[in-house]
Design a protein around this motif. Structure first.
Motif, PDB file in Angstrom:
ATOM      1  N   ARG A 127       0.833  -1.204   0.000  1.00  0.00           N
ATOM      2  CA  ARG A 127       0.000   0.000   0.000  1.00  0.00           C
ATOM      3  C   ARG A 127       0.867   1.252   0.000  1.00  0.00           C
ATOM      4  O   ARG A 127       0.611   2.219  -0.744  1.00  0.00           O
ATOM      5  CB  ARG A 127      -0.923  -0.005   1.217  1.00  0.00           C
ATOM      6  CG  ARG A 127      -1.678   1.299   1.450  1.00  0.00           C
ATOM      7  CD  ARG A 127      -2.599   1.666   0.298  1.00  0.00           C
ATOM      8  NE  ARG A 127      -3.220   2.952   0.516  1.00  0.00           N
ATOM      9  CZ  ARG A 127      -4.398   3.116   1.107  1.00  0.00           C
ATOM     10  NH1 ARG A 127      -5.071   2.059   1.552  1.00  0.00           N
ATOM     11  NH2 ARG A 127      -4.905   4.322   1.251  1.00  0.00           N
ATOM     12  N   ALA A 128       1.908   1.256   0.819  1.00  0.00           N
ATOM     13  CA  ALA A 128       2.808   2.405   0.856  1.00  0.00           C
ATOM     14  C   ALA A 128       3.513   2.576  -0.485  1.00  0.00           C
ATOM     15  O   ALA A 128       3.675   3.698  -0.970  1.00  0.00           O
ATOM     16  CB  ALA A 128       3.828   2.238   1.973  1.00  0.00           C
ATOM     17  N   GLY A 129       3.921   1.460  -1.098  1.00  0.00           N
ATOM     18  CA  GLY A 129       4.558   1.535  -2.407  1.00  0.00           C
ATOM     19  C   GLY A 129       3.621   2.098  -3.454  1.00  0.00           C
ATOM     20  O   GLY A 129       4.027   2.912  -4.308  1.00  0.00           O
ATOM     21  N   LEU A 130       2.351   1.680  -3.424  1.00  0.00           N
ATOM     22  CA  LEU A 130       1.369   2.213  -4.370  1.00  0.00           C
ATOM     23  C   LEU A 130       1.166   3.708  -4.158  1.00  0.00           C
ATOM     24  O   LEU A 130       1.053   4.479  -5.132  1.00  0.00           O
ATOM     25  CB  LEU A 130       0.043   1.472  -4.203  1.00  0.00           C
ATOM     26  CG  LEU A 130      -1.120   1.946  -5.081  1.00  0.00           C
ATOM     27  CD1 LEU A 130      -0.777   1.782  -6.557  1.00  0.00           C
ATOM     28  CD2 LEU A 130      -2.388   1.178  -4.732  1.00  0.00           C
ATOM     29  N   ILE A 168      -5.771 -17.678   5.210  1.00  0.00           N
ATOM     30  CA  ILE A 168      -6.176 -16.892   4.049  1.00  0.00           C
ATOM     31  C   ILE A 168      -4.982 -16.055   3.639  1.00  0.00           C
ATOM     32  O   ILE A 168      -4.117 -15.759   4.465  1.00  0.00           O
ATOM     33  CB  ILE A 168      -7.386 -15.995   4.408  1.00  0.00           C
ATOM     34  CG1 ILE A 168      -8.009 -15.377   3.150  1.00  0.00           C
ATOM     35  CG2 ILE A 168      -6.995 -14.914   5.400  1.00  0.00           C
ATOM     36  CD1 ILE A 168      -9.321 -14.635   3.418  1.00  0.00           C
ATOM     37  N   ASP A 169      -4.904 -15.676   2.373  1.00  0.00           N
ATOM     38  CA  ASP A 169      -3.834 -14.768   1.962  1.00  0.00           C
ATOM     39  C   ASP A 169      -4.360 -13.338   1.992  1.00  0.00           C
ATOM     40  O   ASP A 169      -5.544 -13.078   1.783  1.00  0.00           O
ATOM     41  CB  ASP A 169      -3.270 -15.126   0.584  1.00  0.00           C
ATOM     42  CG  ASP A 169      -4.159 -14.689  -0.555  1.00  0.00           C
ATOM     43  OD1 ASP A 169      -5.384 -14.906  -0.475  1.00  0.00           O
ATOM     44  OD2 ASP A 169      -3.640 -14.146  -1.543  1.00  0.00           O
ATOM     45  N   LEU A 170      -3.475 -12.399   2.292  1.00  0.00           N
ATOM     46  CA  LEU A 170      -3.870 -11.004   2.437  1.00  0.00           C
ATOM     47  C   LEU A 170      -3.747 -10.291   1.093  1.00  0.00           C
ATOM     48  O   LEU A 170      -2.721  -9.689   0.772  1.00  0.00           O
ATOM     49  CB  LEU A 170      -3.008 -10.323   3.499  1.00  0.00           C
ATOM     50  CG  LEU A 170      -3.171 -10.887   4.914  1.00  0.00           C
ATOM     51  CD1 LEU A 170      -2.283 -10.138   5.900  1.00  0.00           C
ATOM     52  CD2 LEU A 170      -4.622 -10.822   5.367  1.00  0.00           C
ATOM     53  N   SER A 171      -4.816 -10.371   0.322  1.00  0.00           N
ATOM     54  CA  SER A 171      -4.859  -9.713  -0.983  1.00  0.00           C
ATOM     55  C   SER A 171      -5.664  -8.428  -0.926  1.00  0.00           C
ATOM     56  O   SER A 171      -5.325  -7.441  -1.578  1.00  0.00           O
ATOM     57  CB  SER A 171      -5.441 -10.655  -2.035  1.00  0.00           C
ATOM     58  OG  SER A 171      -6.711 -11.149  -1.635  1.00  0.00           O
ATOM     59  N   ASP A 172      -6.745  -8.396  -0.147  1.00  0.00           N
ATOM     60  CA  ASP A 172      -7.605  -7.216  -0.068  1.00  0.00           C
ATOM     61  C   ASP A 172      -7.298  -6.337   1.133  1.00  0.00           C
ATOM     62  O   ASP A 172      -7.822  -5.232   1.234  1.00  0.00           O
ATOM     63  CB  ASP A 172      -9.078  -7.646  -0.014  1.00  0.00           C
ATOM     64  CG  ASP A 172      -9.520  -8.347  -1.288  1.00  0.00           C
ATOM     65  OD1 ASP A 172      -9.074  -7.937  -2.370  1.00  0.00           O
ATOM     66  OD2 ASP A 172     -10.292  -9.305  -1.206  1.00  0.00           O
ATOM     67  N   GLY A 232      -3.943  -1.833   4.104  1.00  0.00           N
ATOM     68  CA  GLY A 232      -3.179  -2.087   2.890  1.00  0.00           C
ATOM     69  C   GLY A 232      -3.485  -3.444   2.277  1.00  0.00           C
ATOM     70  O   GLY A 232      -3.577  -4.446   2.976  1.00  0.00           O
ATOM     71  N   GLY A 233      -3.647  -3.494   0.973  1.00  0.00           N
ATOM     72  CA  GLY A 233      -3.888  -4.747   0.268  1.00  0.00           C
ATOM     73  C   GLY A 233      -2.695  -5.178  -0.543  1.00  0.00           C
ATOM     74  O   GLY A 233      -1.695  -4.468  -0.661  1.00  0.00           O
ATOM     75  N   GLU A 234      -2.791  -6.378  -1.095  1.00  0.00           N
ATOM     76  CA  GLU A 234      -1.790  -6.938  -2.007  1.00  0.00           C
ATOM     77  C   GLU A 234      -0.415  -7.122  -1.373  1.00  0.00           C
ATOM     78  O   GLU A 234       0.605  -7.055  -2.059  1.00  0.00           O
ATOM     79  CB  GLU A 234      -1.698  -6.097  -3.284  1.00  0.00           C
ATOM     80  CG  GLU A 234      -3.005  -6.103  -4.081  1.00  0.00           C
ATOM     81  CD  GLU A 234      -2.900  -5.376  -5.403  1.00  0.00           C
ATOM     82  OE1 GLU A 234      -2.062  -4.460  -5.537  1.00  0.00           O
ATOM     83  OE2 GLU A 234      -3.672  -5.711  -6.318  1.00  0.00           O
ATOM     84  N   ASP A 235      -0.398  -7.354  -0.063  1.00  0.00           N
ATOM     85  CA  ASP A 235       0.864  -7.765   0.567  1.00  0.00           C
ATOM     86  C   ASP A 235       1.115  -9.249   0.312  1.00  0.00           C
ATOM     87  O   ASP A 235       2.269  -9.700   0.343  1.00  0.00           O
ATOM     88  CB  ASP A 235       0.821  -7.515   2.079  1.00  0.00           C
ATOM     89  CG  ASP A 235       1.031  -6.059   2.450  1.00  0.00           C
ATOM     90  OD1 ASP A 235       1.927  -5.426   1.859  1.00  0.00           O
ATOM     91  OD2 ASP A 235       0.299  -5.545   3.314  1.00  0.00           O
ATOM     92  N   TYR A 236       0.057 -10.012   0.122  1.00  0.00           N
ATOM     93  CA  TYR A 236       0.115 -11.460  -0.144  1.00  0.00           C
ATOM     94  C   TYR A 236       0.831 -12.233   0.964  1.00  0.00           C
ATOM     95  O   TYR A 236       1.456 -13.252   0.715  1.00  0.00           O
ATOM     96  CB  TYR A 236       0.737 -11.738  -1.515  1.00  0.00           C
ATOM     97  CG  TYR A 236      -0.109 -11.165  -2.624  1.00  0.00           C
ATOM     98  CD1 TYR A 236      -1.394 -11.640  -2.848  1.00  0.00           C
ATOM     99  CD2 TYR A 236       0.357 -10.119  -3.414  1.00  0.00           C
ATOM    100  CE1 TYR A 236      -2.195 -11.103  -3.838  1.00  0.00           C
ATOM    101  CE2 TYR A 236      -0.443  -9.573  -4.414  1.00  0.00           C
ATOM    102  CZ  TYR A 236      -1.715 -10.070  -4.613  1.00  0.00           C
ATOM    103  OH  TYR A 236      -2.519  -9.533  -5.591  1.00  0.00           O
ATOM    104  N   GLU A 237       0.723 -11.710   2.195  1.00  0.00           N
ATOM    105  CA  GLU A 237       1.172 -12.476   3.343  1.00  0.00           C
ATOM    106  C   GLU A 237       0.072 -13.471   3.720  1.00  0.00           C
ATOM    107  O   GLU A 237      -1.061 -13.382   3.226  1.00  0.00           O
ATOM    108  CB  GLU A 237       1.482 -11.547   4.516  1.00  0.00           C
ATOM    109  CG  GLU A 237       2.571 -10.530   4.253  1.00  0.00           C
ATOM    110  CD  GLU A 237       3.944 -11.150   4.022  1.00  0.00           C
ATOM    111  OE1 GLU A 237       4.112 -12.358   4.320  1.00  0.00           O
ATOM    112  OE2 GLU A 237       4.850 -10.429   3.557  1.00  0.00           O
ATOM    113  N   SER A 273     -10.512  -2.295   4.051  1.00  0.00           N
ATOM    114  CA  SER A 273      -9.913  -3.014   2.935  1.00  0.00           C
ATOM    115  C   SER A 273     -10.658  -2.721   1.635  1.00  0.00           C
ATOM    116  O   SER A 273     -11.802  -2.268   1.633  1.00  0.00           O
ATOM    117  CB  SER A 273      -9.928  -4.520   3.202  1.00  0.00           C
ATOM    118  OG  SER A 273      -9.135  -4.820   4.320  1.00  0.00           O
ATOM    119  N   TYR A 274      -9.991  -3.040   0.535  1.00  0.00           N
ATOM    120  CA  TYR A 274     -10.586  -2.787  -0.778  1.00  0.00           C
ATOM    121  C   TYR A 274     -11.687  -3.795  -1.081  1.00  0.00           C
ATOM    122  O   TYR A 274     -11.562  -4.987  -0.777  1.00  0.00           O
ATOM    123  CB  TYR A 274      -9.514  -2.888  -1.872  1.00  0.00           C
ATOM    124  CG  TYR A 274     -10.064  -2.598  -3.251  1.00  0.00           C
ATOM    125  CD1 TYR A 274     -10.286  -1.296  -3.663  1.00  0.00           C
ATOM    126  CD2 TYR A 274     -10.379  -3.648  -4.122  1.00  0.00           C
ATOM    127  CE1 TYR A 274     -10.795  -1.028  -4.917  1.00  0.00           C
ATOM    128  CE2 TYR A 274     -10.895  -3.381  -5.380  1.00  0.00           C
ATOM    129  CZ  TYR A 274     -11.097  -2.071  -5.776  1.00  0.00           C
ATOM    130  OH  TYR A 274     -11.616  -1.817  -7.014  1.00  0.00           O
TER     131      TYR A 274
END
Length: 346
Positions: free
Chosen positions: A179-182, A228-232, A280-285, A338-339
């Protein structure tokens, strides 16, 4: 209403509400379907030695990516990681990939090759084979859809529905970096952030990691109840676990793992690092649960691995809802930040 009259169609207002309605309308599953709509992947009973995992993700230009801030290689890489991360969340091994793509006239052959190069770079460490797909012209931007299969030992897939009251909540890696990168890309704030921190956050956004090894390790140890994976984003994905497991949860705000780069970013622009980590989303942790009675054993075992896992909370009774506990000990409802597709701004 009289026959033949017109009725204005209502717009879709909830991504997850739509999914639930489609799930309810789905045909009765075949006996081979161990798990259909509703988790990170479908699970199919294909043999007595391994079950098949199937997942798919669609990326649309202007919704999931911006060609002004991302290269074609990075877009392809992230698209593959989104699917690989779904397999990771089930504790599986990825196998075969199909790619469908709708190409606008503004894209060149070279750029499409770059897109596929990114997908294959992300998939290569796991020996995933590209076995097919489809191509089409597009009049409204670039569309990319990946379908990925994988395998898992029979009955061993990690599900969203396995959390129990008292379980401890863990997460791999750090939260909020993507999220910070985006935000750096969209605001060009990186000019005032130390270069090393900016590079780290941009890399976490453009080239995230799928936690395949961590998911497989969790299955092998047999200690994870739900995953679950953290996408959203943490707040939304945690809700999926709680809804599917019929439980609540309490998050310890002071325990959220936040990288030095993300903390520096938050400090530089007077933002809350905790809020960035939550939304933040899309960390995929991977977010997963461990029974309270197994926590000490889990902590001992994970110290022997290269994996970074942090306890961030506890599963509570459903009536408690989702709560956030501050470092001062006060609690409040966990906001949904979240998104979600189709959701109108409040």
């Amino acid at each position: 209403m009289p026959s033949g009259g017109s009725r204005r169609a209502r717009p879709v207002r909830s991504e997850f509400g739509l999914i639930r309605r489609l799930q309810a309308r789905a045909a009765k599953p075949d006996r081979q379907v161990a798990l259909g709509i509703g988790d990170d992947t479908a699970v199919i009973k294909t043999s007595s030695t391994e079950w098949t995992l199937i997942t798919t993700d669609l990326l649309a230009e202007g919704v999931h990516f911006d060609l002004a801030t991302s290269s074609y290689e990075d877009i392809g890489y992230r698209a593959a990681i989104a699917n690989l991360s779904d397999i990771a969340a089930m504790g599986g091994t990825p196998r075969f990939m199909l790619v469908s793509i709708a190409i606008p006239s503004t894209c060149s052959t070279t750029e499409i090759h770059q897109l596929y190069r990114g997908m294959m770079q992300a998939s290569a460490p796991y020996r995933v084979c590209l076995v097919g797909g489809d191509t089409s012209a597009s009049k409204h931007g670039l569309f990319l859809s990946i379908t990925l299969t994988g395998v898992v030992r029979p009955g061993r897939a990690l599900l969203r529905s396995g959390a129990k009251v008292g379980d401890r909540l863990y997460v791999t890696g750090t939260l909020g970096d993507s999220r910070a990168g985006l935000d750096l890309l969209s605001s060009r704030r990186r000019r005032t952030l130390p270069a090393a921190h900016a590079r780290f956050l941009l890399a976490r956004h453009h080239r995230p990691s799928a936690r395949i090894a961590e998911g497989q390790w969790l299955v092998k140890q047999g200690l994870a109840g739900a995953a679950i994976d953290l996408s959203d984003g943490l707040t939304g994905d945690l809700r999926h676990i709680c809804e599917d497991s019929d439980v609540g949860a309490e998050i310890l705000g002071g325990s959220l793992p936040i990288s030095a780069a993300c903390q520096a970013y938050a400090a530089a622009y007077r933002l809350s690092p905790q809020e960035i980590a939550l939304q933040g989303g899309e960390d995929y942790e991977l977010l997963f649960t461990v029974p309270a009675g197994q926590q000490a054993r889990f902590e001992r075992l994970v110290k022997k691995t290269p994996f970074h896992c942090t306890c961030i909370g506890t599963i509570t009774p459903k009536r408690s809802g989702l709560r956030l506990r501050t470092e001062q000990g006060t609690t409040s409802p966990l906001p949904l930040t979240s998104y979600e597709h189709f959701r109108r701004p409040s």
